[in-house]
Write a protein that holds these residues in place. Structure first.
Motif, short mmCIF file in Angstrom:
data_model
loop_
_atom_site.label_atom_id
_atom_site.label_comp_id
_atom_site.label_asym_id
_atom_site.label_seq_id
_atom_site.Cartn_x
_atom_site.Cartn_y
_atom_site.Cartn_z
N ASN A 15 -35.64 -53.29 -5.71
CA ASN A 15 -36.84 -54.12 -5.59
C ASN A 15 -37.98 -53.40 -4.85
OD1 ASN A 15 -38.21 -56.77 -5.84
ND2 ASN A 15 -38.09 -56.75 -3.60
N ARG A 18 -39.56 -50.74 -7.14
CA ARG A 18 -40.32 -51.41 -8.21
C ARG A 18 -41.62 -52.00 -7.68
NH1 ARG A 18 -41.58 -56.30 -9.64
NH2 ARG A 18 -40.45 -57.19 -7.86
N THR A 19 -41.53 -52.74 -6.57
CA THR A 19 -42.70 -53.41 -6.00
C THR A 19 -43.80 -52.41 -5.65
OG1 THR A 19 -41.32 -55.18 -5.11
CG2 THR A 19 -43.51 -54.92 -4.14
N TYR A 20 -43.42 -51.36 -4.94
CA TYR A 20 -44.42 -50.39 -4.48
C TYR A 20 -44.98 -49.56 -5.64
CZ TYR A 20 -44.16 -51.55 0.42
OH TYR A 20 -44.28 -52.24 1.61
N ALA A 268 -47.52 -56.11 -1.40
CA ALA A 268 -46.07 -55.99 -1.20
C ALA A 268 -45.43 -57.35 -0.96
CB ALA A 268 -45.78 -55.05 -0.03
N ASN A 271 -45.67 -59.63 -4.35
CA ASN A 271 -44.89 -59.16 -5.51
C ASN A 271 -43.46 -58.78 -5.19
OD1 ASN A 271 -47.07 -59.00 -7.72
ND2 ASN A 271 -48.03 -57.96 -6.00
N GLY A 272 -43.11 -58.71 -3.88
CA GLY A 272 -41.75 -58.30 -3.54
C GLY A 272 -41.15 -59.00 -2.35
#
Length: 326
Positions: A15, A18-20, A268, A271-272
């Motif tokens: 995660n 992916r997020t970053y 961040a 989205n995460g």
């Protein structure tokens, strides 16, 4: 057209990567004509890579759990962060060792539980670290191995405090754990990825976990909830540092500063579910609600003495393997 440079950042895969990669790095990449590439791994993996390349760093920035970051600083692997507005906006709790590192996201370790299993049994939510020792959870507690994990270590240290110990005296936990929490533990696992699998198999009802991970799992429809124990949840910072002797120090410093900017921190979180360290992040809706919940829990949260922990941890790990996980 100037050639695009590449910056390498060590951080967790999954995660976080992916997020970053999708939501945080692109604005920086565009503004600086640079590509940011993730070197994925656990904190201990990333630290080992940095240590192997000491003196001629292959990575530019690394992201580690706070306890591991203190070790990295002690090994001389990090260079001091340059003063900036974004750095000065971060509260004192997230500044590490004269700004050789700074928090990237704020986490809390508490107790997570399988809401479906608890509902089926008619059980109330857990309220104390001592609940890990309640006989009704026999064979339904999962703990990450203390030598390998911050989650397991936090649970051990909080149980130790409950028994009258301190970071300088962990005798109470070592003495009590094998006959109290120990019989309830179905398995000591090396990392958190196995928790959900064990939950779905009906083997895991209660386990030390972070608020961030719980929110992420809930968003995927996993029946899980987080409880901050009355003795306090443990503060678990994810921190970043710029590696010393890296091939592009100025740009690496620029990336580290950007990652604690309101823009990056908001992206961040939204989205995460990575709770920001800067109070200047502008959150709305669900992300704002999650952050309010975190801020309330932080009022009673507990921080740990990492200088003592890191000095003693190798000995604790040997003893844990010998007396707890045997």
């Amino acid at each position: 057209m100037a050639q695009t440079k590449t910056l390498y950042i060590g951080m967790n895969g999954g995660n976080m990567e992916r997020t970053y990669t999708e939501f945080v790095f692109p604005a920086f990449e565009k503004a600086n004509n640079v590509k940011v590439v993730v070197v994925p791994g656990t904190s201990t993996d990333i630290l080992a890579k940095a240590q192997a390349a000491k003196g001629s760093a292959q990575m530019h920035v690394m992201v580690l759990d706070d306890g591991v970051m203190y070790r990295a600083i002690g090994m001389g692997l990090c260079e001091k962060l340059k003063p900036s507005q974004n750095l000065s906006a971060v509260p004192a709790v997230a500044h590490m060792k004269d700004d050789f590192a700074v928090g990237l996201s704020m986490g809390l370790t508490g107790l997570a539980y399988n809401t479906k299993y608890f509902a089926d049994k008619g059980w109330a939510a857990p309220t104390s670290w001592g609940d890990l020792a309640d006989p009704k959870y026999k064979g339904k507690v999962v703990v990450q191995s203390m030598p390998a994990s911050s989650f397991g270590l936090h649970a051990f240290l909080m149980f130790n405090r409950l028994k009258g110990g301190t970071e300088k005296n962990v005798e109470p936990a070592f003495k009590a754990w094998p006959t109290t929490i120990g019989p309830n533990v179905v398995e000591y696992i090396p990392n958190s990825s196995k928790v959900v699998e064990m939950m779905q198999a009906g083997d895991a009802a209660l386990f030390p976990y972070t608020l961030t991970q719980v929110e992420l799992m809930k968003s995927k429809g996993i029946p899980m909830e987080f409880a901050a124990p009355k003795e306090g949840a443990g503060v678990l910072l994810t921190a970043q540092c710029v590696l010393s002797n890296n091939p592009d120090a100025a740009l690496a410093q620029k990336l580290a500063e950007y990652l604690i900017s309101p823009e990056a921190q908001t992206a961040a979180m939204e989205n995460g579910s990575y709770n920001p360290v800067t109070p200047k992040a502008t959150l709305k809706g669900k992300a704002a609600d999650e952050q309010d919940r975190m801020n309330n829990m932080l009022k009673s949260a507990v921080t740990f003495d990492w200088d003592v922990i890191n000095a003693e941890r190798p000995e604790w790990s040997k003893r844990w393997n010998r007396t707890v996980e045997r």
